[in-house]
Design a protein around this motif. Structure first.
Motif, PDB file in Angstrom:
ATOM      1  N   GLN A   1      71.788  41.382  32.918  1.00 25.88           N
ATOM      2  CA  GLN A   1      70.825  42.482  32.880  1.00 25.88           C
ATOM      3  C   GLN A   1      70.421  42.948  34.274  1.00 25.88           C
ATOM      4  O   GLN A   1      70.253  42.144  35.200  1.00 25.88           O
ATOM      5  CB  GLN A   1      69.581  42.031  32.095  1.00 25.88           C
ATOM      6  CG  GLN A   1      68.462  43.051  32.005  1.00 25.88           C
ATOM      7  CD  GLN A   1      68.833  44.304  31.198  1.00 25.88           C
ATOM      8  OE1 GLN A   1      69.827  44.975  31.468  1.00 25.88           O
ATOM      9  NE2 GLN A   1      68.022  44.614  30.205  1.00 25.88           N
ATOM     10  N   ILE A   2      70.271  44.244  34.391  1.00 23.94           N
ATOM     11  CA  ILE A   2      69.678  44.873  35.579  1.00 23.94           C
ATOM     12  C   ILE A   2      68.465  45.648  35.074  1.00 23.94           C
ATOM     13  O   ILE A   2      68.581  46.429  34.121  1.00 23.94           O
ATOM     14  CB  ILE A   2      70.686  45.796  36.285  1.00 23.94           C
ATOM     15  CG1 ILE A   2      71.791  44.948  36.941  1.00 23.94           C
ATOM     16  CG2 ILE A   2      69.984  46.681  37.312  1.00 23.94           C
ATOM     17  CD1 ILE A   2      72.891  45.756  37.598  1.00 23.94           C
TER      18      ILE A   2
ATOM     19  N   GLN B   1      76.277  49.809  33.708  1.00 22.39           N
ATOM     20  CA  GLN B   1      75.663  50.489  32.561  1.00 22.39           C
ATOM     21  C   GLN B   1      74.819  51.704  32.983  1.00 22.39           C
ATOM     22  O   GLN B   1      73.990  51.608  33.887  1.00 22.39           O
ATOM     23  CB  GLN B   1      74.767  49.493  31.826  1.00 22.39           C
ATOM     24  CG  GLN B   1      74.177  50.009  30.519  1.00 22.39           C
ATOM     25  CD  GLN B   1      73.238  48.982  29.884  1.00 22.39           C
ATOM     26  OE1 GLN B   1      72.407  48.378  30.565  1.00 22.39           O
ATOM     27  NE2 GLN B   1      73.392  48.756  28.596  1.00 22.39           N
TER      28      GLN B   1
ATOM     29  N   GLU C   1      76.915  41.125  29.373  1.00 21.34           N
ATOM     30  CA  GLU C   1      76.007  41.827  30.294  1.00 21.34           C
ATOM     31  C   GLU C   1      75.041  40.906  31.029  1.00 21.34           C
ATOM     32  O   GLU C   1      74.276  40.156  30.420  1.00 21.34           O
ATOM     33  CB  GLU C   1      75.185  42.877  29.527  1.00 21.34           C
ATOM     34  CG  GLU C   1      74.261  43.675  30.463  1.00 21.34           C
ATOM     35  CD  GLU C   1      73.321  44.643  29.741  1.00 21.34           C
ATOM     36  OE1 GLU C   1      73.262  44.625  28.501  1.00 21.34           O
ATOM     37  OE2 GLU C   1      72.627  45.405  30.443  1.00 21.34           O
TER      38      GLU C   1
ATOM     39  N   ASN D   1      66.471  50.254  33.605  1.00 18.60           N
ATOM     40  CA  ASN D   1      67.477  49.475  32.874  1.00 18.60           C
ATOM     41  C   ASN D   1      68.889  49.916  33.267  1.00 18.60           C
ATOM     42  O   ASN D   1      69.216  51.090  33.284  1.00 18.60           O
ATOM     43  CB  ASN D   1      67.278  49.650  31.360  1.00 18.60           C
ATOM     44  CG  ASN D   1      67.972  48.564  30.546  1.00 18.60           C
ATOM     45  OD1 ASN D   1      68.990  48.022  30.970  1.00 18.60           O
ATOM     46  ND2 ASN D   1      67.412  48.244  29.386  1.00 18.60           N
ATOM     47  N   SER D   2      69.702  48.948  33.626  1.00 16.13           N
ATOM     48  CA  SER D   2      71.138  49.140  33.799  1.00 16.13           C
ATOM     49  C   SER D   2      71.764  47.801  33.424  1.00 16.13           C
ATOM     50  O   SER D   2      71.123  47.016  32.691  1.00 16.13           O
ATOM     51  CB  SER D   2      71.468  49.552  35.236  1.00 16.13           C
ATOM     52  OG  SER D   2      72.859  49.717  35.402  1.00 16.13           O
ATOM     53  N   GLY D   3      72.949  47.525  33.869  1.00 17.49           N
ATOM     54  CA  GLY D   3      73.552  46.236  33.538  1.00 17.49           C
ATOM     55  C   GLY D   3      74.874  46.085  34.250  1.00 17.49           C
ATOM     56  O   GLY D   3      75.540  47.080  34.560  1.00 17.49           O
TER      57      GLY D   3
ATOM     58  N   HIS E   1      72.155  53.241  31.271  1.00 21.30           N
ATOM     59  CA  HIS E   1      71.257  53.087  30.122  1.00 21.30           C
ATOM     60  C   HIS E   1      70.499  54.397  29.902  1.00 21.30           C
ATOM     61  O   HIS E   1      70.176  55.095  30.869  1.00 21.30           O
ATOM     62  CB  HIS E   1      70.273  51.941  30.398  1.00 21.30           C
ATOM     63  CG  HIS E   1      69.544  51.461  29.197  1.00 21.30           C
ATOM     64  ND1 HIS E   1      68.437  52.115  28.692  1.00 21.30           N
ATOM     65  CD2 HIS E   1      69.762  50.398  28.389  1.00 21.30           C
ATOM     66  CE1 HIS E   1      68.008  51.466  27.622  1.00 21.30           C
ATOM     67  NE2 HIS E   1      68.792  50.414  27.411  1.00 21.30           N
TER      68      HIS E   1
HETATM   69 MG    MG Z   1      70.897  46.746  30.476  1.00 25.27          MG
END
Ligand code: MG
Length: 266
Positions: free
Chosen positions: A149-150, A246, A147, A131-133, A248
């Protein structure tokens, strides 16, 4: 009686004459129209030299990361502090302990390119897997903003409005073109920032068009406001904003980025 019939006939003739003359005049206009009438010569588009390959920055791009350093970035928590993610081997890797990072510059409308890689040894599932963003507009520290999403969405089930390609909890991606962990993914985004009236009310909403690995996943999607983990989205007035990445706190191995650039559209 005869007079009535004559009057009715007269009206028919009159209507025919009007119709005929209208058609005739349209035909005359068409026949005298020239190709040049619909040609536009000004303003001339500026010359932009395209990148050497697909995804390479064109000549008018602002380079946000080219593999060397994070000079264009700061800590999102403290904009006076440097971005402390790890740059090595021409890529930047998330340092979860350092928190989110964002651009020094602020933007309104733009075209954006970024490449990201889920590590081959990724672990976890659902939202806890890579998870990132990409926050298309960062409106505050932590996760405030809009955001994209990643996430590792290659054979990884989660709620569909939270998978890679989603405007978090607002859009469902139009396709899932994810590559395997260990391979590079590319985002290309066209961001139209929301516009606000002086009293803070919304004048026009935000729109995002997103390609993931050159496949359209969001098509001029109209956002309902800032993306939110809990609760309904709503708009909050801002003008120009940084772009944020992000960090996360999911426990899976951190992801990496490379080749980040932006073209301002206003
Ligand atoms: Mg995210």
């Amino acid at each position: 009686m005869l007079l009535d019939i004559m009057r009715a006939q007269m009206w028919k003739v009159f209507a025919f004459v009007i119709l005929f003359s209208t058609v005739a005049s349209l035909y005359a206009q068409q026949s005298t129209a020239k190709p040049e009438d619909t040609e536009v010569w000004q303003p001339e588009p500026k010359v932009v030299t395209p990148g050497a390959y697909c995804g390479a920055p064109p000549s008018d791009a602002i380079i946000l990361f080219d593999g060397k350093n994070l000079d264009e970035w700061v800590s999102a928590q403290d904009r006076a502090a440097p971005a402390k993610w790890i740059v090595a081997n021409s890529v930047v890797t998330v340092n979860k302990a350092a928190g989110n990072i964002e651009t020094k510059r602020t933007f309104r409308n733009y075209q954006f390119h970024l490449e990201w890689r889920i590590p081959e040894n990724i672990s976890g599932s659902g939202q806890l897997r890579g998870n990132s963003g990409l926050f298309l507009a960062s409106t505050g520290p932590e996760d405030a903003g809009y955001e994209l999403q990643i996430l590792d969405s290659y054979n990884n089930k989660t709620y569909v409005n939270g998978m890679a390609g989603s405007l978090y909890k607002q859009s469902i991606p139009l396709a899932n073109p994810m590559r395997k962990p260990g391979e590079w993914q590319a985002y290309d985004v066209v961001w139209t920032a929301p516009v606000f009236n002086a009293d803070g009310s919304l004048k026009s909403p935000a729109y995002a068009t997103v390609f993931l690995n050159s496949v359209l996943v969001d098509n001029h999607f109209e956002l309902k406001g800032e993306t939110r983990y809990i609760g309904q989205p709503f708009y909050k007035k801002f003008d120009r904003a940084p772009i944020k990445l992000q960090a996360h706190d999911d426990p899976s191995p951190p992801i990496s980025f490379r080749n980040i650039w932006v073209r301002e559209l206003d």
